[in-house]
Design a protein around this motif. Structure first.
Motif, mmCIF file in Angstrom:
data_model
loop_
_atom_site.group_PDB
_atom_site.id
_atom_site.type_symbol
_atom_site.label_atom_id
_atom_site.label_comp_id
_atom_site.label_asym_id
_atom_site.label_seq_id
_atom_site.Cartn_x
_atom_site.Cartn_y
_atom_site.Cartn_z
ATOM 1 N N LYS A 1 0.855 -1.187 0.000
ATOM 2 C CA LYS A 1 0.000 0.000 0.000
ATOM 3 C C LYS A 1 0.890 1.235 0.000
ATOM 4 O O LYS A 1 1.530 1.538 0.997
ATOM 5 N N PHE A 2 0.899 1.890 -1.138
ATOM 6 C CA PHE A 2 1.755 3.054 -1.376
ATOM 7 C C PHE A 2 0.972 4.331 -1.079
ATOM 8 O O PHE A 2 0.043 4.684 -1.806
ATOM 9 N N ASN A 3 1.340 5.002 -0.011
ATOM 10 C CA ASN A 3 0.704 6.255 0.385
ATOM 11 C C ASN A 3 1.564 7.398 -0.152
ATOM 12 O O ASN A 3 2.632 7.677 0.380
ATOM 13 N N PHE A 4 1.099 8.020 -1.230
ATOM 14 C CA PHE A 4 1.915 9.054 -1.870
ATOM 15 C C PHE A 4 1.553 10.447 -1.377
ATOM 16 O O PHE A 4 0.398 10.757 -1.117
ATOM 17 N N THR A 5 2.598 11.266 -1.239
ATOM 18 C CA THR A 5 2.431 12.630 -0.729
ATOM 19 C C THR A 5 3.058 13.674 -1.660
ATOM 20 O O THR A 5 2.986 14.863 -1.370
ATOM 21 N N GLU A 6 3.680 13.214 -2.733
ATOM 22 C CA GLU A 6 4.298 14.116 -3.714
ATOM 23 C C GLU A 6 3.936 13.640 -5.116
ATOM 24 O O GLU A 6 3.957 12.432 -5.392
ATOM 25 N N ILE A 7 3.630 14.574 -6.003
ATOM 26 C CA ILE A 7 3.344 14.286 -7.411
ATOM 27 C C ILE A 7 4.202 15.224 -8.247
ATOM 28 O O ILE A 7 4.219 16.427 -8.012
ATOM 29 N N ASP A 8 4.893 14.657 -9.225
ATOM 30 C CA ASP A 8 5.658 15.452 -10.196
ATOM 31 C C ASP A 8 5.128 15.064 -11.575
ATOM 32 O O ASP A 8 5.264 13.919 -12.008
ATOM 33 N N TYR A 9 4.492 15.994 -12.248
ATOM 34 C CA TYR A 9 3.848 15.769 -13.542
ATOM 35 C C TYR A 9 4.674 16.428 -14.640
ATOM 36 O O TYR A 9 5.104 17.573 -14.483
ATOM 37 N N LEU A 10 4.875 15.696 -15.745
ATOM 38 C CA LEU A 10 5.584 16.265 -16.892
ATOM 39 C C LEU A 10 4.896 15.834 -18.175
ATOM 40 O O LEU A 10 4.648 14.648 -18.391
ATOM 41 N N LYS A 11 4.568 16.802 -19.025
ATOM 42 C CA LYS A 11 4.052 16.530 -20.366
ATOM 43 C C LYS A 11 5.038 17.115 -21.348
ATOM 44 O O LYS A 11 5.320 18.317 -21.324
ATOM 45 N N ILE B 1 5.313 20.976 -20.220
ATOM 46 C CA ILE B 1 4.510 21.420 -19.084
ATOM 47 C C ILE B 1 4.887 20.565 -17.883
ATOM 48 O O ILE B 1 4.857 19.332 -17.959
ATOM 49 N N ARG B 2 5.245 21.204 -16.793
ATOM 50 C CA ARG B 2 5.601 20.468 -15.578
ATOM 51 C C ARG B 2 4.937 21.139 -14.380
ATOM 52 O O ARG B 2 4.867 22.365 -14.298
ATOM 53 N N ALA B 3 4.467 20.292 -13.460
ATOM 54 C CA ALA B 3 3.855 20.789 -12.235
ATOM 55 C C ALA B 3 4.226 19.859 -11.089
ATOM 56 O O ALA B 3 4.447 18.664 -11.293
ATOM 57 N N LYS B 4 4.303 20.432 -9.905
ATOM 58 C CA LYS B 4 4.588 19.662 -8.696
ATOM 59 C C LYS B 4 3.473 19.913 -7.683
ATOM 60 O O LYS B 4 2.993 21.037 -7.559
ATOM 61 N N PHE B 5 3.122 18.828 -6.977
ATOM 62 C CA PHE B 5 2.089 18.892 -5.950
ATOM 63 C C PHE B 5 2.612 18.213 -4.699
ATOM 64 O O PHE B 5 3.357 17.235 -4.778
ATOM 65 N N SER B 6 2.201 18.708 -3.541
ATOM 66 C CA SER B 6 2.528 18.030 -2.284
ATOM 67 C C SER B 6 1.283 18.047 -1.400
ATOM 68 O O SER B 6 0.483 18.987 -1.433
ATOM 69 N N LEU B 7 1.151 16.973 -0.631
ATOM 70 C CA LEU B 7 0.020 16.844 0.275
ATOM 71 C C LEU B 7 0.380 17.507 1.599
ATOM 72 O O LEU B 7 1.331 17.099 2.272
ATOM 73 N N GLN B 8 -0.378 18.549 1.939
ATOM 74 C CA GLN B 8 -0.131 19.298 3.174
ATOM 75 C C GLN B 8 -1.446 19.437 3.922
ATOM 76 O O GLN B 8 -2.408 19.963 3.376
ATOM 77 N N ASP B 9 -1.469 18.941 5.159
ATOM 78 C CA ASP B 9 -2.679 18.988 5.976
ATOM 79 C C ASP B 9 -3.871 18.374 5.237
ATOM 80 O O ASP B 9 -4.965 18.952 5.192
ATOM 81 N N ASN B 10 -3.627 17.219 4.605
ATOM 82 C CA ASN B 10 -4.657 16.472 3.879
ATOM 83 C C ASN B 10 -5.232 17.210 2.672
ATOM 84 O O ASN B 10 -6.331 16.921 2.224
ATOM 85 N N LYS B 11 -4.485 18.178 2.154
ATOM 86 C CA LYS B 11 -4.932 18.930 0.986
ATOM 87 C C LYS B 11 -3.760 19.070 0.014
ATOM 88 O O LYS B 11 -2.635 19.366 0.424
ATOM 89 N N TRP B 12 -4.038 18.859 -1.270
ATOM 90 C CA TRP B 12 -2.991 18.980 -2.283
ATOM 91 C C TRP B 12 -2.731 20.442 -2.607
ATOM 92 O O TRP B 12 -3.654 21.214 -2.846
ATOM 93 N N LYS B 13 -1.445 20.807 -2.583
ATOM 94 C CA LYS B 13 -1.006 22.148 -2.978
ATOM 95 C C LYS B 13 -0.080 21.951 -4.180
ATOM 96 O O LYS B 13 0.782 21.055 -4.168
#
Length: 178
Positions: free
Chosen positions: A143-153, A160-172
């Motif tokens: 069970k992989f609990n992910f907290t970081e997303i790095d997107y690249l198109k 196009i690149r974007a980064k997301f991190s889970l902070q206080d149960n909300k994606w920023k």
């Protein structure tokens, strides 16, 4: 496209990867580390719920040993047709709780993946020499609990690149330079 819409599309695409046969995201690269050396292998993406991706494996595999040493890991999804890469970082929990109803619904061929007498990586005389013991299974979930997303198109005129991190149960998230 706004950053919130991109995040929504990422989760929609991951869900399609899980549920659509032959989708490029159905197979994903799992990275682990052991004694300072990186290890990667392809695994099948089985489930996604909230920020948890489930994978299946034989509990005797080297990846399970490596994940016990260091549960920090990453998954890399890649769609060569759309030129999209999604890199997730997080922590894996090894779940060996046996679910008899789940096991009952697996096909006989799928069950073979978890009932080999010898453990994954052991030597055998030939590829047809694998023995199975259907009275014992070594099935477990990762069970992989992910907290970081790095997107690249990759596209023209600009990637196009974007980064997301889970902070206080909300994606920023924000767009970043590729």
């Amino acid at each position: 496209m706004g950053i919130e819409k991109l995040l929504e599309n990422i989760f929609i695409t991951l869900e399609k990867g899980k549920s659509t046969p032959r989708h490029p995201f159905r197979y994903v690269s799992l990275a682990t580390e052991s004694h300072g050396m990186p290890f990667q292998r392809m695994v099948i993406f089985r489930e996604i719920e909230n920020n948890i991706i489930t994978l299946y494996t034989d509990e005797r595999t080297p990846k399970v040993v490596q994940l016990k040493e260091n549960p920090n890991t990453s998954l890399l999804f890649y769609d060569p047709n759309k030129m999209i890469q999604i890199h997730l970082q997080g922590i894996i929990e090894i779940d060996k709780n046996f679910d008899a109803s789940f096991w009952k619904n697996l096909s006989p061929k799928a069950k073979e993946d978890y009932t080999a007498v010898k453990k994954p990586g052991d030597s055998i005389e030939g590829f047809n020499e694998i023995a199975f013991d259907t009275d014992v299974n070594y099935f477990c979930k990762l069970k992989f609990n992910f907290t970081e997303i790095d997107y690249l198109k990759i596209e023209k005129p600009h990637h196009i690149r974007a980064k997301f991190s889970l902070q206080d149960n909300k994606w920023k998230g924000s767009y970043v330079v590729p």
